[in-house]
Design a protein around this motif. Structure first.
Motif, PDB file in Angstrom:
ATOM      1  N   ALA A  12       1.200  -7.033   7.651  1.00  0.00           N
ATOM      2  CA  ALA A  12       0.212  -6.421   8.540  1.00  0.00           C
ATOM      3  C   ALA A  12       0.805  -6.209   9.933  1.00  0.00           C
ATOM      4  O   ALA A  12       0.584  -5.174  10.571  1.00  0.00           O
ATOM      5  CB  ALA A  12      -1.042  -7.285   8.618  1.00  0.00           C
ATOM      6  N   ALA A  13       1.592  -7.179  10.396  1.00  0.00           N
ATOM      7  CA  ALA A  13       2.214  -7.055  11.716  1.00  0.00           C
ATOM      8  C   ALA A  13       3.364  -6.054  11.710  1.00  0.00           C
ATOM      9  O   ALA A  13       3.601  -5.351  12.695  1.00  0.00           O
ATOM     10  CB  ALA A  13       2.711  -8.426  12.178  1.00  0.00           C
ATOM     11  N   HIS A  14       4.068  -5.974  10.601  1.00  0.00           N
ATOM     12  CA  HIS A  14       5.259  -5.132  10.493  1.00  0.00           C
ATOM     13  C   HIS A  14       4.930  -3.683  10.105  1.00  0.00           C
ATOM     14  O   HIS A  14       5.692  -2.763  10.415  1.00  0.00           O
ATOM     15  CB  HIS A  14       6.206  -5.743   9.455  1.00  0.00           C
ATOM     16  CG  HIS A  14       7.490  -5.013   9.293  1.00  0.00           C
ATOM     17  ND1 HIS A  14       8.447  -4.963  10.273  1.00  0.00           N
ATOM     18  CD2 HIS A  14       7.961  -4.275   8.264  1.00  0.00           C
ATOM     19  CE1 HIS A  14       9.461  -4.233   9.855  1.00  0.00           C
ATOM     20  NE2 HIS A  14       9.197  -3.800   8.635  1.00  0.00           N
ATOM     21  N   ALA A  15       3.814  -3.465   9.423  1.00  0.00           N
ATOM     22  CA  ALA A  15       3.468  -2.134   8.893  1.00  0.00           C
ATOM     23  C   ALA A  15       3.512  -1.013   9.925  1.00  0.00           C
ATOM     24  O   ALA A  15       4.052   0.053   9.632  1.00  0.00           O
ATOM     25  CB  ALA A  15       2.112  -2.180   8.196  1.00  0.00           C
ATOM     26  N   PRO A  16       2.962  -1.193  11.119  1.00  0.00           N
ATOM     27  CA  PRO A  16       3.019  -0.084  12.085  1.00  0.00           C
ATOM     28  C   PRO A  16       4.441   0.364  12.404  1.00  0.00           C
ATOM     29  O   PRO A  16       4.687   1.552  12.613  1.00  0.00           O
ATOM     30  CB  PRO A  16       2.327  -0.654  13.324  1.00  0.00           C
ATOM     31  CG  PRO A  16       1.430  -1.725  12.801  1.00  0.00           C
ATOM     32  CD  PRO A  16       2.179  -2.319  11.635  1.00  0.00           C
ATOM     33  N   PHE A  17       5.385  -0.584  12.414  1.00  0.00           N
ATOM     34  CA  PHE A  17       6.785  -0.233  12.687  1.00  0.00           C
ATOM     35  C   PHE A  17       7.414   0.413  11.456  1.00  0.00           C
ATOM     36  O   PHE A  17       8.099   1.433  11.564  1.00  0.00           O
ATOM     37  CB  PHE A  17       7.576  -1.480  13.088  1.00  0.00           C
ATOM     38  CG  PHE A  17       7.003  -2.169  14.288  1.00  0.00           C
ATOM     39  CD1 PHE A  17       7.194  -1.642  15.560  1.00  0.00           C
ATOM     40  CD2 PHE A  17       6.255  -3.319  14.146  1.00  0.00           C
ATOM     41  CE1 PHE A  17       6.651  -2.274  16.675  1.00  0.00           C
ATOM     42  CE2 PHE A  17       5.707  -3.957  15.249  1.00  0.00           C
ATOM     43  CZ  PHE A  17       5.907  -3.427  16.516  1.00  0.00           C
ATOM     44  N   ALA A  18       7.190  -0.186  10.282  1.00  0.00           N
ATOM     45  CA  ALA A  18       7.784   0.333   9.051  1.00  0.00           C
ATOM     46  C   ALA A  18       7.231   1.705   8.689  1.00  0.00           C
ATOM     47  O   ALA A  18       7.954   2.556   8.188  1.00  0.00           O
ATOM     48  CB  ALA A  18       7.535  -0.650   7.903  1.00  0.00           C
ATOM     49  N   MET A  19       5.954   1.914   8.950  1.00  0.00           N
ATOM     50  CA  MET A  19       5.308   3.190   8.612  1.00  0.00           C
ATOM     51  C   MET A  19       5.407   4.200   9.759  1.00  0.00           C
ATOM     52  O   MET A  19       5.005   5.349   9.613  1.00  0.00           O
ATOM     53  CB  MET A  19       3.836   2.960   8.261  1.00  0.00           C
ATOM     54  CG  MET A  19       3.599   2.023   7.091  1.00  0.00           C
ATOM     55  SD  MET A  19       4.127   2.700   5.535  1.00  0.00           S
ATOM     56  CE  MET A  19       2.940   4.002   5.315  1.00  0.00           C
ATOM     57  N   ARG A  20       5.885   3.727  10.912  1.00  0.00           N
ATOM     58  CA  ARG A  20       6.022   4.566  12.109  1.00  0.00           C
ATOM     59  C   ARG A  20       4.693   5.197  12.517  1.00  0.00           C
ATOM     60  O   ARG A  20       4.624   6.369  12.883  1.00  0.00           O
ATOM     61  CB  ARG A  20       7.065   5.650  11.895  1.00  0.00           C
ATOM     62  CG  ARG A  20       8.442   5.087  11.695  1.00  0.00           C
ATOM     63  CD  ARG A  20       9.463   6.179  11.587  1.00  0.00           C
ATOM     64  NE  ARG A  20      10.774   5.579  11.440  1.00  0.00           N
ATOM     65  CZ  ARG A  20      11.716   6.084  10.689  1.00  0.00           C
ATOM     66  NH1 ARG A  20      11.518   7.189  10.038  1.00  0.00           N
ATOM     67  NH2 ARG A  20      12.872   5.489  10.591  1.00  0.00           N
ATOM     68  N   ARG A  21       3.623   4.353  12.390  1.00  0.00           N
ATOM     69  CA  ARG A  21       2.302   4.830  12.780  1.00  0.00           C
ATOM     70  C   ARG A  21       1.476   3.659  13.293  1.00  0.00           C
ATOM     71  O   ARG A  21       1.275   2.676  12.586  1.00  0.00           O
ATOM     72  CB  ARG A  21       1.595   5.478  11.584  1.00  0.00           C
ATOM     73  CG  ARG A  21       0.272   6.117  11.953  1.00  0.00           C
ATOM     74  CD  ARG A  21      -0.347   6.839  10.777  1.00  0.00           C
ATOM     75  NE  ARG A  21      -0.562   6.014   9.609  1.00  0.00           N
ATOM     76  CZ  ARG A  21      -1.547   5.115   9.485  1.00  0.00           C
ATOM     77  NH1 ARG A  21      -2.393   4.911  10.461  1.00  0.00           N
ATOM     78  NH2 ARG A  21      -1.665   4.417   8.371  1.00  0.00           N
ATOM     79  N   TYR A  29       1.286   0.044   3.612  1.00  0.00           N
ATOM     80  CA  TYR A  29       2.718  -0.139   3.396  1.00  0.00           C
ATOM     81  C   TYR A  29       2.999  -0.363   1.917  1.00  0.00           C
ATOM     82  O   TYR A  29       3.884   0.270   1.338  1.00  0.00           O
ATOM     83  CB  TYR A  29       3.240  -1.311   4.229  1.00  0.00           C
ATOM     84  CG  TYR A  29       4.697  -1.590   3.973  1.00  0.00           C
ATOM     85  CD1 TYR A  29       5.680  -0.861   4.627  1.00  0.00           C
ATOM     86  CD2 TYR A  29       5.090  -2.554   3.058  1.00  0.00           C
ATOM     87  CE1 TYR A  29       7.022  -1.091   4.383  1.00  0.00           C
ATOM     88  CE2 TYR A  29       6.429  -2.793   2.798  1.00  0.00           C
ATOM     89  CZ  TYR A  29       7.391  -2.057   3.472  1.00  0.00           C
ATOM     90  OH  TYR A  29       8.718  -2.285   3.214  1.00  0.00           O
ATOM     91  N   PHE A  30       2.239  -1.274   1.281  1.00  0.00           N
ATOM     92  CA  PHE A  30       2.419  -1.535  -0.142  1.00  0.00           C
ATOM     93  C   PHE A  30       2.201  -0.272  -0.965  1.00  0.00           C
ATOM     94  O   PHE A  30       2.962   0.027  -1.882  1.00  0.00           O
ATOM     95  CB  PHE A  30       1.466  -2.623  -0.632  1.00  0.00           C
ATOM     96  CG  PHE A  30       2.082  -3.996  -0.648  1.00  0.00           C
ATOM     97  CD1 PHE A  30       3.277  -4.237  -1.306  1.00  0.00           C
ATOM     98  CD2 PHE A  30       1.459  -5.036  -0.001  1.00  0.00           C
ATOM     99  CE1 PHE A  30       3.842  -5.500  -1.323  1.00  0.00           C
ATOM    100  CE2 PHE A  30       2.016  -6.311  -0.020  1.00  0.00           C
ATOM    101  CZ  PHE A  30       3.207  -6.537  -0.684  1.00  0.00           C
TER     102      PHE A  30
END
Length: 113
Positions: A12-21, A29-30
């Motif tokens: 949840a914390a990493h998703a905005p960076f990984a998804m670039r949104r 993300y999953f």
């Protein structure tokens, strides 16, 4: 990410960076990185290797019932351990379990072709 208490907290914390949104969620993300969603495009023999202790891609998501029914030429191998990255084996850990099993699978597929 440092305050995460679980894998879902980390995602949840990493998703905005990984998804670039901004505002992206762990569930998004999953969904975006689910290999089951793209497996139908594979038309060659495939080895699906998973471990029961894989914390990123849990074995429960491997869906053996779907793979056996809908993915001709697929072999699903679920090991008890191995975590997310296929583990090393041998006296000094210099041999790769993943490589050995993959080459055995390819040899068998070639023999059947």
């Amino acid at each position: 990410c440092l305050a995460a208490q679980s894998l879902s907290d980390l995602l949840a914390a990493h998703a905005p960076f990984a998804m670039r949104r901004r505002g992206a969620t762990g569930d998004e993300y999953f969904a975006a990185h689910d290999p089951m969603a793209v497996r139908r495009n594979v038309s060659v023999p495939v080895l699906v290797l998973n471990a029961e202790d894989d914390f990123v891609c849990p074995a429960s998501l491997a869906r053996p019932d779907v793979i056996v029914r809908e993915q001709p030429g697929a072999l699903l191998l679920i090991t008890k351990s191995g975590s997310h990255v296929a583990f090393n084996e041998g006296p000094l850990g210099r041999k790769s379990f993943h490589t050995r099993v993959s080459l055995d699978f390819l040899d068998a597929a070639r023999e059947l072709a």
